[in-house]
Design a protein around this motif. Structure first.
Motif, PDB file in Angstrom:
ATOM      1  N   LEU A  84      97.659  72.036  15.279  1.00 48.81           N
ATOM      2  CA  LEU A  84      96.511  72.857  14.923  1.00 48.81           C
ATOM      3  C   LEU A  84      95.234  72.221  15.461  1.00 48.81           C
ATOM      4  CD1 LEU A  84      95.368  75.338  13.458  1.00 48.81           C
ATOM      5  CD2 LEU A  84      95.247  73.918  11.380  1.00 48.81           C
ATOM      6  N   GLY A  85      95.127  70.906  15.362  1.00 41.03           N
ATOM      7  CA  GLY A  85      93.973  70.211  15.916  1.00 41.03           C
ATOM      8  C   GLY A  85      93.856  70.416  17.418  1.00 41.03           C
ATOM      9  N   LYS A  86      94.963  70.352  18.125  1.00 39.75           N
ATOM     10  CA  LYS A  86      94.958  70.594  19.574  1.00 39.75           C
ATOM     11  C   LYS A  86      94.548  72.037  19.874  1.00 39.75           C
ATOM     12  CE  LYS A  86      98.590  67.207  20.502  1.00 39.75           C
ATOM     13  NZ  LYS A  86     100.000  67.050  20.930  1.00 39.75           N
ATOM     14  N   PHE A  87      95.049  72.971  19.079  1.00 37.43           N
ATOM     15  CA  PHE A  87      94.690  74.380  19.246  1.00 37.43           C
ATOM     16  C   PHE A  87      93.186  74.570  19.069  1.00 37.43           C
ATOM     17  CE2 PHE A  87      94.014  78.542  17.172  1.00 37.43           C
ATOM     18  CZ  PHE A  87      94.490  79.388  18.164  1.00 37.43           C
ATOM     19  N   PHE A  88      92.613  73.925  18.049  1.00 36.04           N
ATOM     20  CA  PHE A  88      91.171  74.025  17.833  1.00 36.04           C
ATOM     21  C   PHE A  88      90.396  73.361  18.964  1.00 36.04           C
ATOM     22  CE2 PHE A  88      91.712  74.418  12.951  1.00 36.04           C
ATOM     23  CZ  PHE A  88      91.866  75.794  13.059  1.00 36.04           C
ATOM     24  N   ALA A  89      90.908  72.261  19.499  1.00 38.84           N
ATOM     25  CA  ALA A  89      90.240  71.623  20.636  1.00 38.84           C
ATOM     26  C   ALA A  89      90.207  72.570  21.834  1.00 38.84           C
ATOM     27  CB  ALA A  89      90.939  70.312  20.995  1.00 38.84           C
ATOM     28  N   ILE A  90      91.314  73.247  22.089  1.00 39.76           N
ATOM     29  CA  ILE A  90      91.360  74.233  23.173  1.00 39.76           C
ATOM     30  C   ILE A  90      90.383  75.369  22.868  1.00 39.76           C
ATOM     31  CG2 ILE A  90      92.819  75.944  24.343  1.00 39.76           C
ATOM     32  CD1 ILE A  90      93.387  72.976  25.134  1.00 39.76           C
ATOM     33  N   ALA A  91      90.351  75.809  21.620  1.00 39.94           N
ATOM     34  CA  ALA A  91      89.418  76.873  21.226  1.00 39.94           C
ATOM     35  C   ALA A  91      87.982  76.457  21.515  1.00 39.94           C
ATOM     36  CB  ALA A  91      89.584  77.212  19.747  1.00 39.94           C
ATOM     37  N   GLY A  92      87.630  75.245  21.141  1.00 44.87           N
ATOM     38  CA  GLY A  92      86.277  74.760  21.390  1.00 44.87           C
ATOM     39  C   GLY A  92      85.941  74.755  22.868  1.00 44.87           C
ATOM     40  N   ARG A  93      86.874  74.290  23.693  1.00 44.55           N
ATOM     41  CA  ARG A  93      86.644  74.261  25.150  1.00 44.55           C
ATOM     42  C   ARG A  93      86.478  75.664  25.711  1.00 44.55           C
ATOM     43  NH1 ARG A  93      91.499  70.185  26.033  1.00 44.55           N
ATOM     44  NH2 ARG A  93      90.565  68.446  24.936  1.00 44.55           N
ATOM     45  N   ALA A 130      87.228  82.097  15.558  1.00 40.83           N
ATOM     46  CA  ALA A 130      85.940  82.650  15.984  1.00 40.83           C
ATOM     47  C   ALA A 130      84.872  81.645  15.597  1.00 40.83           C
ATOM     48  CB  ALA A 130      85.683  83.988  15.300  1.00 40.83           C
ATOM     49  N   PRO A 131      83.776  81.620  16.342  1.00 39.69           N
ATOM     50  CA  PRO A 131      82.703  80.699  15.957  1.00 39.69           C
ATOM     51  C   PRO A 131      82.309  80.919  14.506  1.00 39.69           C
ATOM     52  CG  PRO A 131      82.252  81.680  18.091  1.00 39.69           C
ATOM     53  CD  PRO A 131      83.452  82.401  17.519  1.00 39.69           C
ATOM     54  N   VAL A 171      92.922  89.317  14.269  1.00 42.49           N
ATOM     55  CA  VAL A 171      92.902  90.029  15.547  1.00 42.49           C
ATOM     56  C   VAL A 171      94.356  90.191  15.970  1.00 42.49           C
ATOM     57  CG1 VAL A 171      92.180  89.964  17.954  1.00 42.49           C
ATOM     58  CG2 VAL A 171      90.726  88.933  16.219  1.00 42.49           C
ATOM     59  N   LYS A 172      94.810  91.416  16.051  1.00 36.31           N
ATOM     60  CA  LYS A 172      96.204  91.655  16.430  1.00 36.31           C
ATOM     61  C   LYS A 172      96.310  91.930  17.919  1.00 36.31           C
ATOM     62  CE  LYS A 172      97.745  93.412  12.009  1.00 36.31           C
ATOM     63  NZ  LYS A 172      98.871  92.604  11.634  1.00 36.31           N
ATOM     64  N   GLY A 173      97.424  91.505  18.486  1.00 42.52           N
ATOM     65  CA  GLY A 173      97.671  91.761  19.888  1.00 42.52           C
ATOM     66  C   GLY A 173      99.065  91.335  20.292  1.00 42.52           C
ATOM     67  N   ARG A 174      99.347  91.569  21.552  1.00 39.73           N
ATOM     68  CA  ARG A 174     100.662  91.250  22.099  1.00 39.73           C
ATOM     69  C   ARG A 174     100.513  91.084  23.593  1.00 39.73           C
ATOM     70  NH1 ARG A 174     106.278  94.423  21.174  1.00 39.73           N
ATOM     71  NH2 ARG A 174     107.357  93.430  22.885  1.00 39.73           N
ATOM     72  N   GLY A 175     101.172  90.095  24.144  1.00 46.01           N
ATOM     73  CA  GLY A 175     101.136  89.894  25.586  1.00 46.01           C
ATOM     74  C   GLY A 175     101.264  88.428  25.939  1.00 46.01           C
ATOM     75  N   VAL A 176     100.825  88.107  27.148  1.00 49.68           N
ATOM     76  CA  VAL A 176     100.887  86.730  27.612  1.00 49.68           C
ATOM     77  C   VAL A 176      99.789  85.925  26.918  1.00 49.68           C
ATOM     78  CG1 VAL A 176      99.369  87.022  29.620  1.00 49.68           C
ATOM     79  CG2 VAL A 176     101.179  85.294  29.668  1.00 49.68           C
ATOM     80  N   ILE A 177     100.079  84.684  26.618  1.00 51.08           N
ATOM     81  CA  ILE A 177      99.140  83.791  25.948  1.00 51.08           C
ATOM     82  C   ILE A 177      98.455  82.952  27.035  1.00 51.08           C
ATOM     83  CG2 ILE A 177      98.891  81.968  24.225  1.00 51.08           C
ATOM     84  CD1 ILE A 177      99.894  84.634  23.041  1.00 51.08           C
ATOM     85  N   PRO A 178      97.229  83.305  27.405  1.00 49.45           N
ATOM     86  CA  PRO A 178      96.598  82.659  28.559  1.00 49.45           C
ATOM     87  C   PRO A 178      96.135  81.220  28.348  1.00 49.45           C
ATOM     88  CG  PRO A 178      95.103  84.258  27.588  1.00 49.45           C
ATOM     89  CD  PRO A 178      96.411  84.384  26.860  1.00 49.45           C
ATOM     90  N   TRP A 179      95.956  80.788  27.117  1.00 46.02           N
ATOM     91  CA  TRP A 179      95.445  79.441  26.875  1.00 46.02           C
ATOM     92  C   TRP A 179      96.489  78.350  27.048  1.00 46.02           C
ATOM     93  CZ3 TRP A 179      97.827  76.819  22.980  1.00 46.02           C
ATOM     94  CH2 TRP A 179      98.432  77.552  21.956  1.00 46.02           C
ATOM     95  N   VAL A 180      97.735  78.720  27.280  1.00 52.44           N
ATOM     96  CA  VAL A 180      98.805  77.729  27.429  1.00 52.44           C
ATOM     97  C   VAL A 180      98.503  76.766  28.590  1.00 52.44           C
ATOM     98  CG1 VAL A 180     101.259  77.441  27.991  1.00 52.44           C
ATOM     99  CG2 VAL A 180     100.547  79.158  26.320  1.00 52.44           C
ATOM    100  N   ALA A 214      87.163  83.793  25.933  1.00 53.04           N
ATOM    101  CA  ALA A 214      87.644  84.280  24.637  1.00 53.04           C
ATOM    102  C   ALA A 214      88.396  83.174  23.909  1.00 53.04           C
ATOM    103  CB  ALA A 214      88.571  85.483  24.844  1.00 53.04           C
ATOM    104  N   ALA A 215      88.360  83.233  22.600  1.00 55.11           N
ATOM    105  CA  ALA A 215      89.096  82.278  21.769  1.00 55.11           C
ATOM    106  C   ALA A 215      90.595  82.487  21.958  1.00 55.11           C
ATOM    107  CB  ALA A 215      88.715  82.464  20.308  1.00 55.11           C
ATOM    108  N   PRO A 216      91.375  81.429  21.782  1.00 55.22           N
ATOM    109  CA  PRO A 216      92.819  81.548  21.949  1.00 55.22           C
ATOM    110  C   PRO A 216      93.476  82.351  20.824  1.00 55.22           C
ATOM    111  CG  PRO A 216      92.278  79.376  21.142  1.00 55.22           C
ATOM    112  CD  PRO A 216      90.979  80.079  21.409  1.00 55.22           C
ATOM    113  N   GLN A 217      94.614  82.909  21.122  1.00 56.93           N
ATOM    114  CA  GLN A 217      95.388  83.677  20.158  1.00 56.93           C
ATOM    115  C   GLN A 217      96.363  82.738  19.444  1.00 56.93           C
ATOM    116  OE1 GLN A 217      95.649  83.981  23.491  1.00 56.93           O
ATOM    117  NE2 GLN A 217      94.564  85.840  24.017  1.00 56.93           N
ATOM    118  N   MET A 218      96.453  82.883  18.128  1.00 61.38           N
ATOM    119  CA  MET A 218      97.399  82.084  17.350  1.00 61.38           C
ATOM    120  C   MET A 218      98.713  82.849  17.270  1.00 61.38           C
ATOM    121  SD  MET A 218      98.574  79.611  15.629  1.00 61.38           S
ATOM    122  CE  MET A 218      97.214  78.475  15.457  1.00 61.38           C
ATOM    123  N   PHE A 219      99.689  82.407  18.050  1.00 58.90           N
ATOM    124  CA  PHE A 219     100.967  83.126  18.079  1.00 58.90           C
ATOM    125  C   PHE A 219     102.052  82.469  17.241  1.00 58.90           C
ATOM    126  CE2 PHE A 219     101.512  80.062  21.494  1.00 58.90           C
ATOM    127  CZ  PHE A 219     102.841  79.689  21.387  1.00 58.90           C
TER     128      PHE A 219
END
Length: 141
Positions: free
Chosen positions: A18-27, A128-129, A74-83, A34-39
């Motif tokens: 989760l910390g890594k996910f938030f670090a990516i979100a911040g970057r 989100a911010p 935020v709902k969605g479906r597709g490729v996760i670009p932040w990987v 756009a903020a990353p999607q939590m899948f």
């Protein structure tokens, strides 16, 4: 039919992810993306537990993302670009990202990721911010 395996995952691993996910979100947010999607339901469950204590949540997101973050449905479906950003910073996504809250690994999704480098998934939230994005400047010691 999707094959699944059981995989015990220590909560510390989930919290670290989760910390890594938030670090990516911040970057991403810092660069105007756009903020990353939590899948991952497992990592999201840790996020929800952290949300139970707003002060701890604010401190954790500020530490990892450099800002306060909110949990936005935020709902969605597709490729996760932040990987790609995750892999550049930390290496391949670990198995925990493909593990549900019962500890069952989606082996098909994990294998697809390992073969193609892409994650295709559904999500129902994103950071989100926060209301107060100001993070105190670090002072020289």
């Amino acid at each position: 039919m999707s094959r699944a395996i059981q995989s015990p995952t220590p909560p510390t691993t989930e919290l670290a992810e989760l910390g890594k996910f938030f670090a990516i979100a911040g970057r991403l947010l810092d660069s105007g993306q756009a903020a990353p999607q939590m899948f991952s339901s497992t990592i999201d469950a840790v996020w929800h537990r952290l949300l139970e204590n707003p002060e701890d949540h604010a401190a954790f997101t500020a530490h990892h993302a450099g800002r306060a973050l909110r949990h936005l449905p935020v709902k969605g479906r597709g490729v996760i670009p932040w990987v790609t950003a995750y892999e550049e910073a930390y290496g391949p996504l670990p198995q925990v990202w493909f593990t549900n809250t019962a500890g069952t690994v989606d082996v098909e999704a994990l294998a697809r990721y390992r073969e193609t480098g892409q994650v295709w998934a559904e999500w129902d939230c994103s950071p989100a911010p926060g209301d107060d994005d100001a993070v105190p400047e670090k002072t020289a010691s």
